[in-house]
Design a protein around this motif. Structure first.
Motif, short mmCIF file in Angstrom:
data_model
loop_
_atom_site.label_atom_id
_atom_site.label_comp_id
_atom_site.label_asym_id
_atom_site.label_seq_id
_atom_site.Cartn_x
_atom_site.Cartn_y
_atom_site.Cartn_z
N THR A 143 -9.96 29.46 -12.68
CA THR A 143 -9.66 28.80 -13.94
C THR A 143 -8.33 28.07 -13.81
OG1 THR A 143 -8.59 30.81 -14.76
CG2 THR A 143 -10.91 30.46 -15.37
N THR A 144 -8.14 27.07 -14.63
CA THR A 144 -6.90 26.31 -14.65
C THR A 144 -6.37 26.26 -16.07
OG1 THR A 144 -8.05 24.20 -15.03
CG2 THR A 144 -7.68 24.87 -12.73
N ASP A 145 -5.15 25.84 -16.21
CA ASP A 145 -4.56 25.74 -17.54
C ASP A 145 -5.34 24.74 -18.40
OD1 ASP A 145 -2.59 27.57 -17.00
OD2 ASP A 145 -1.11 26.07 -16.37
N GLU A 146 -5.80 23.67 -17.79
CA GLU A 146 -6.55 22.66 -18.54
C GLU A 146 -7.86 23.24 -19.07
OE1 GLU A 146 -5.10 22.23 -15.67
OE2 GLU A 146 -3.48 20.84 -16.26
N GLN A 147 -8.52 24.07 -18.27
CA GLN A 147 -9.77 24.68 -18.71
C GLN A 147 -9.53 25.65 -19.86
OE1 GLN A 147 -11.18 26.42 -15.06
NE2 GLN A 147 -12.35 24.60 -14.48
N ILE A 148 -8.47 26.43 -19.76
CA ILE A 148 -8.13 27.37 -20.84
C ILE A 148 -7.76 26.62 -22.11
CG2 ILE A 148 -6.59 29.23 -21.55
CD1 ILE A 148 -8.66 29.98 -19.41
N ASP A 149 -6.99 25.53 -21.96
CA ASP A 149 -6.64 24.71 -23.12
C ASP A 149 -7.90 24.16 -23.79
OD1 ASP A 149 -3.98 25.18 -22.66
OD2 ASP A 149 -3.67 23.33 -21.51
N ALA A 150 -8.85 23.72 -22.97
CA ALA A 150 -10.09 23.16 -23.52
C ALA A 150 -10.90 24.23 -24.25
CB ALA A 150 -10.92 22.54 -22.39
N ILE A 151 -10.94 25.45 -23.70
CA ILE A 151 -11.67 26.54 -24.35
C ILE A 151 -11.06 26.87 -25.70
CG2 ILE A 151 -12.21 29.01 -24.21
CD1 ILE A 151 -12.49 28.66 -21.18
N LEU A 152 -9.74 27.02 -25.72
CA LEU A 152 -9.07 27.37 -26.98
C LEU A 152 -9.21 26.26 -28.01
CD1 LEU A 152 -5.80 29.02 -25.58
CD2 LEU A 152 -7.80 30.16 -26.55
N GLU A 153 -9.09 25.00 -27.59
CA GLU A 153 -9.21 23.89 -28.52
C GLU A 153 -10.62 23.82 -29.09
OE1 GLU A 153 -8.08 20.82 -30.90
OE2 GLU A 153 -6.82 22.15 -29.66
N ASN A 154 -11.62 24.03 -28.24
CA ASN A 154 -13.01 23.99 -28.70
C ASN A 154 -13.29 25.09 -29.71
OD1 ASN A 154 -16.04 25.12 -28.12
ND2 ASN A 154 -15.98 22.87 -27.97
N ARG A 155 -12.78 26.27 -29.45
CA ARG A 155 -13.00 27.40 -30.38
C ARG A 155 -12.25 27.16 -31.69
NH1 ARG A 155 -15.46 31.92 -28.30
NH2 ARG A 155 -14.63 33.10 -30.06
N LYS A 156 -11.06 26.56 -31.63
CA LYS A 156 -10.31 26.28 -32.86
C LYS A 156 -11.06 25.26 -33.71
CE LYS A 156 -5.68 27.27 -31.06
NZ LYS A 156 -4.37 26.68 -30.68
N GLN A 157 -11.64 24.25 -33.09
CA GLN A 157 -12.38 23.25 -33.85
C GLN A 157 -13.60 23.84 -34.53
OE1 GLN A 157 -13.25 20.04 -31.16
NE2 GLN A 157 -11.10 19.33 -31.06
N ARG A 158 -14.18 24.85 -33.91
CA ARG A 158 -15.35 25.51 -34.51
C ARG A 158 -14.97 26.67 -35.41
NH1 ARG A 158 -19.26 27.42 -30.08
NH2 ARG A 158 -17.30 27.94 -29.00
#
Length: 304
Positions: A143-158
């Motif tokens: 995993t990378t920081d960008e992937q974790i950022d994308a996961i958290l952002e996606n969950r926040k939007q939902r």
């Protein structure tokens, strides 16, 4: 009768007047002086100083005054030189003291660094071990920081982050949350921060997600800044010094549900009671449980 021989007569000399006596000037009285001559009022053995005497005496006095002034200047110069030497000596002493202070400060810094690196400090050693363990949790390329950022952002939007219900099960079974929980980097440090107070939670505390259940709870004022779940940041009473906290175990456990069972059992043992009680003792057990929870929470607040 014999007669004396007669002297031969000399030619007659002319009759000259007798010589005049030499004139010696008499001393003048003190109140007499020549016209235009200045007279000093100071007397000298009955006599009087004239202007010529005064001028001669004034020249001598001026010489004495100049010599006295020069002597004062020489003395002042010597005193000034002595004062300069004293100041230079004091400055040298101050510089020596400053150098000694700097050397002592550097030695103290070195000793402090040595203490921090020393394995004799159990607290520092435990923190270092946890740091290394967390650093090893994320496999390079996994995993990378960008992937974790994308996961958290996606969950926040939902509207799924932070997780509000079923936090333990969600982080144990959902792959994206498992990646978030196990990922550790300079951007995602998973720091322990204080739970914010709110209108519904004025105390700013919640039950630890890793050791509590619906009946036996241990409240804490700390949570993970990345996962947004409440986690104990202090060890239990019956745990050995140097043991990992529930905050550490949450991010290190591969099987989160099994780790929850272990921590919950330790919580029960630390309070000296079991979950199951005879039916006739339920009320007393509930009261005792509330008292235990209160004491545990007070201890946590004091420690935290």
């Amino acid at each position: 009768m014999s007669e004396s021989p007669t002297q031969p007569s000399s030619p007659s000399a002319p009759n000259l007047p007798p010589p005049l006596p030499l004139a010696v000037p008499a001393a003048r009285p003190a109140n007499e002086h020549d016209e235009g001559e200045e007279v000093s009022p100071v007397s000298n053995e009955g006599g009087t100083f004239r202007s010529s005497d005064i001028r001669e005496r004034g020249g001598i006095n001026d010489s004495h005054a100049i010599l006295g002034t020069l002597q004062q200047l020489v003395t002042g110069q010597e005193q000034q030189n002595q004062l300069i030497k004293t100041l230079q000596k004091n400055i040298l002493t101050a510089r020596t003291m400053i150098n000694e202070i700097i050397v002592t400060q550097n030695e103290l810094k070195d000793e402090l660094e040595a203490i921090k690196r020393s394995s004799s400090c159990e607290h520092c050693a435990r923190k270092e071990a946890v740091f290394q363990a967390r650093s090893n949790m994320t496999i390079v390329g996994q995993t990378t920081d960008e992937q974790i950022d994308a996961i958290l952002e996606n969950r926040k939007q939902r509207g799924l982050h932070p997780v509000k219900h079923g936090q333990l099960k969600a982080f144990a079974t959902q792959e994206d949350l498992r990646k978030v929980r196990k990922h550790f980097s300079d951007r995602h440090l998973h720091l322990a921060v204080k739970i914010p107070k709110s209108e519904n939670n004025k105390a700013g505390d919640r039950a630890c997600i890793l050791c509590s259940d619906s009946k036996v709870k241990r409240k804490t004022t700390w949570m993970c800044a990345t996962c947004h779940v409440p986690l104990c940041n202090k060890i239990l009473l019956n745990e050995e010094e140097g043991s990992k906290t529930h905050h550490d175990l949450w991010h290190m456990a591969n099987d989160l549900l099994a780790q929850h069972a272990i921590c919950h059992e330790q919580l029960i043992k630390s309070r000296g009671k079991k979950r199951e009680r005879p039916d006739g003792d339920n009320n007393c057990g509930d009261i005792q449980q509330e008292m235990d929870i209160t004491r545990e929470n007070e201890r946590d607040e004091e420690v935290n």
